[in-house]
Design a protein around this motif. Structure first.
Motif, PDB file in Angstrom:
ATOM      1  N   SER A  97       0.828  -1.215   0.000  1.00  0.00           N
ATOM      2  CA  SER A  97       0.000   0.000   0.000  1.00  0.00           C
ATOM      3  C   SER A  97       0.855   1.255   0.000  1.00  0.00           C
ATOM      4  O   SER A  97       0.505   2.236  -0.667  1.00  0.00           O
TER       5      SER A  97
ATOM      6  N   THR B 198       2.011   1.878  -3.478  1.00  0.00           N
ATOM      7  CA  THR B 198       0.884   2.283  -4.327  1.00  0.00           C
ATOM      8  C   THR B 198       0.495   3.738  -4.050  1.00  0.00           C
ATOM      9  O   THR B 198       0.264   4.515  -4.981  1.00  0.00           O
TER      10      THR B 198
ATOM     11  N   VAL C 207       0.391   6.648  -6.759  1.00  0.00           N
ATOM     12  CA  VAL C 207      -0.845   7.429  -6.981  1.00  0.00           C
ATOM     13  C   VAL C 207      -0.535   8.924  -6.845  1.00  0.00           C
ATOM     14  O   VAL C 207      -0.975   9.753  -7.653  1.00  0.00           O
TER      15      VAL C 207
ATOM     16  N   TYR D 172      -3.634  -4.507 -10.656  1.00  0.00           N
ATOM     17  CA  TYR D 172      -2.741  -3.511 -10.054  1.00  0.00           C
ATOM     18  C   TYR D 172      -2.860  -2.163 -10.783  1.00  0.00           C
ATOM     19  O   TYR D 172      -2.692  -1.106 -10.171  1.00  0.00           O
TER      20      TYR D 172
ATOM     21  N   SER E 278      -3.464   1.270  -8.755  1.00  0.00           N
ATOM     22  CA  SER E 278      -2.402   2.280  -8.683  1.00  0.00           C
ATOM     23  C   SER E 278      -2.563   3.440  -9.657  1.00  0.00           C
ATOM     24  O   SER E 278      -1.911   4.470  -9.500  1.00  0.00           O
TER      25      SER E 278
END
Ligand code: ADP
Ligand code: 5SP
Length: 502
Positions: free
Chosen positions: A53, A56, A60, A222, A226
């Motif tokens: 996380s 990610t 992001v 994914y 993401s």
């Protein structure tokens, strides 16, 4: 818009993701911090899901906050904290928190390996079977958590797990595989002898790939998670110290890397596998195919400073806190710190030693303590330089990377204690840079990592040793060297006391 590569630096304190363009310029960087789980003395764990996380969130943010277009991200690769055991079941689900490189619970397993295989183990793996490495952790789970062991079908290392979650493919690159101490370094394959001796199915070991090898594209799942596209190519990546060496341009035997991250590392490029340190320092496959490096590791380098700050100056700004050490003197007004607060790996492979302040005086101020911590960490690096010198190592340039290289005071202390020129990088993110270089080379932007280094690696300021300070530090280092032997037994008794109290 140009095209970019991402370098994912999966560290111990945080994941840092850097986006670089074709000219090696860092166009944006995002990071996400996570914690250590420390249930008992010597235990250090993290949840693999936090790495996924955290990575990610950083990606992001690159897309949303830094306005990187996902379709311009051609490839990505990794630098990963080494040795951490991630155990997976038959469906590749994580079975327990990862047992990290700085976890020292597995001394009985180390002793078992030494008793069963002795020198043959070092001949095969080129390393000692230390608590920090993956094999002793595997054996600890096998002996202490039989229910978990019964379900375990695969093991990987931290960045391999994140790569798996991005691509759906399980693999491990050679530079990280040497750090498991399950690899037969000369043959470049998993050691059947070691697996058979300790009853570990060879099928648990993941397929081996090179750092620059293509490992798959981003899966649709994914991509949705993401914001990346399924066209982004993912490459193997490397152990953080191999990636750091690439990112710092350590590509010649006359150069040495000094890395102050959570751990501390003195690393030397090795052209051939012929040099034999008999496990006194680690010997690892490099991210550069058929090349190697050796290194000595101080377990608590930046961690010592972070621990001291968190404990005694939690509200203060980190940079101001470090800068306060300038109010003290060379040698911290006669105060010495040894950074063995989580045990040590090199030059003393001792999980039970603990740290110390020696010479505490009623006149000492907090800034003397801060200075003593900065100096003690570098004295421990100096011990590693001594090992290289004893083995005929000849080098003139030290490149400093990691969070510690943010401080010019600390860089000067390094130059004075090493009595050598210390060079910083324009950006101290050596491992993240190395990871991006692996992606750029994997994509074919460059023919080799060496070619890529010519475009991507830029040295910053050089710090020359001050002869007067170097002489004072040489005196202090002689005193520092005596502390280990003289505190070993006291530390052991205190640790036993803590273990009984728990
Ligand atoms: N401003 C600063 N000056 C000097 N050292 C710093 C500074 N900020 C962080 N550090 C040190 O850097 C360490 C983290 O380095 P980093 O390379 O990011 O680690 P990792 O890759 O292990 O997560 C911290 O433990 C801390 O001691
Ligand atoms: O154990 C080692 C190397 O053998 C450590 O260097 C880890 O690889 C973690 O590194 P950082 O988080 O400090 O970069």
């Amino acid at each position: 818009m140009g095209k970019y590569v991402l370098g994912v630096d999966l560290g111990t304190s945080a994941v840092k993701v850097s986006a670089l363009d074709h000219s090696g310029q860092i166009v944006a960087q995002e990071s996400f911090d996570y914690d250590l789980i420390q249930k008992k003395p010597g235990y250090n764990e993290q949840n693999p899901e936090d790495w996924v996380s955290g990575t990610t969130v950083a990606i992001v943010r690159l897309i949303l906050n830094d306005h990187l277009s996902a379709s311009d991200i051609e490839g990505l690769s990794f630098s990963g904290q080494m040795h951490g055991l991630v155990l997976l079941d038959k469906d590749k689900k994580v079975l327990r928190p990862s047992i990290l490189w700085n976890d020292t619970r597995s001394t009985p397993q180390r002793e078992e390996i030494e008793a069963k295989m002795g020198d043959e183990f070092v001949d095969i793996t080129r390393n000692q079977p230390l608590e920090g490495f993956t094999l002793t952790k595997l054996l600890w789970v096998k002996e202490n958590e039989p229910d978990i062991w019964a379900q375990a079908k695969y093991f990987v290392l931290p960045k391999d797990y994140v790569r798996y979650r991005m691509t759906g493919n399980l693999a491990m690159d050679y530079s990280d595989a040497t750090g498991t101490v399950l690899l037969d370094v000369a043959k470049g394959e998993w050691s059947k002898k070691i697996c058979d001796t300790f009853d570990i199915p060879l099928s648990m070991c993941p397929p081996l790939i090179k750092s620059v090898d293509f490992a798959g594209t981003v899966t649709p799942a994914y991509a949705e998670f993401s914001g990346l596209t399924t066209a982004t190519k993912v490459f193997g990546g490397a152990a953080d110290n191999a990636a750091g060496a690439v990112g710092a341009g350590i590509l010649h035997p006359n150069m040495v890397l000094s890395s102050i991250g959570t751990s501390g590392v003195v690393l030397k490029y090795e052209d051939t596998p012929d040099v034999n340190y008999h496990g006194v320092v680690q010997f690892e496959d490099h991210a550069i195919p058929d090349k190697y490096y050796s290194m000595g590791v101080t377990l608590a380098a930046g961690y010592s400073l972070s621990w001291f700050k968190k404990t005694f100056a939690p509200a203060e700004d980190f940079t101001d806190f470090v800068a306060s050490a300038a109010k003290s003197t060379v040698g911290a007004n006669g105060l010495l710190y040894t950074p063995y607060i989580v045990g040590e790996r090199a030059p003393y492979a001792d999980a039970d030693i603990r740290g110390s302040f020696t010479g505490v005086d009623g006149t000492h101020q907090r800034y003397d303590f801060v200075r003593a911590v900065l100096e003690g960490i570098v004295f421990s690096f100096r011990d590693l330089f001594d090992i290289y010198e004893e083995n005929g190592g000849d080098f003139d340039t030290v490149v400093s990377i990691g969070g510690g290289a943010k401080s010019s005071l600390w860089l000067q202390i390094q130059a004075d204690i090493f009595n050598r020129k210390v060079v910083s990088l324009k950006n101290e993110q050596g491992p993240g840079m190395g990871a991006a270089m692996i992606a750029a080379t994997g994509l074919g932007w460059f023919d080799s990592l060496q070619d890529c280094a010519e475009t991507f690696v830029h040295f910053g300021k050089a710090y020359e040793p001050n002869p007067e300070n170097a002489a004072k530090y040489a005196k202090m280092h002689k005193i520092y060297k005596q502390v280990y032997q003289q505190t070993k037994s006291i530390s052991k008794q205190l640790l036993d006391y803590r273990r009984e109290e728990l």
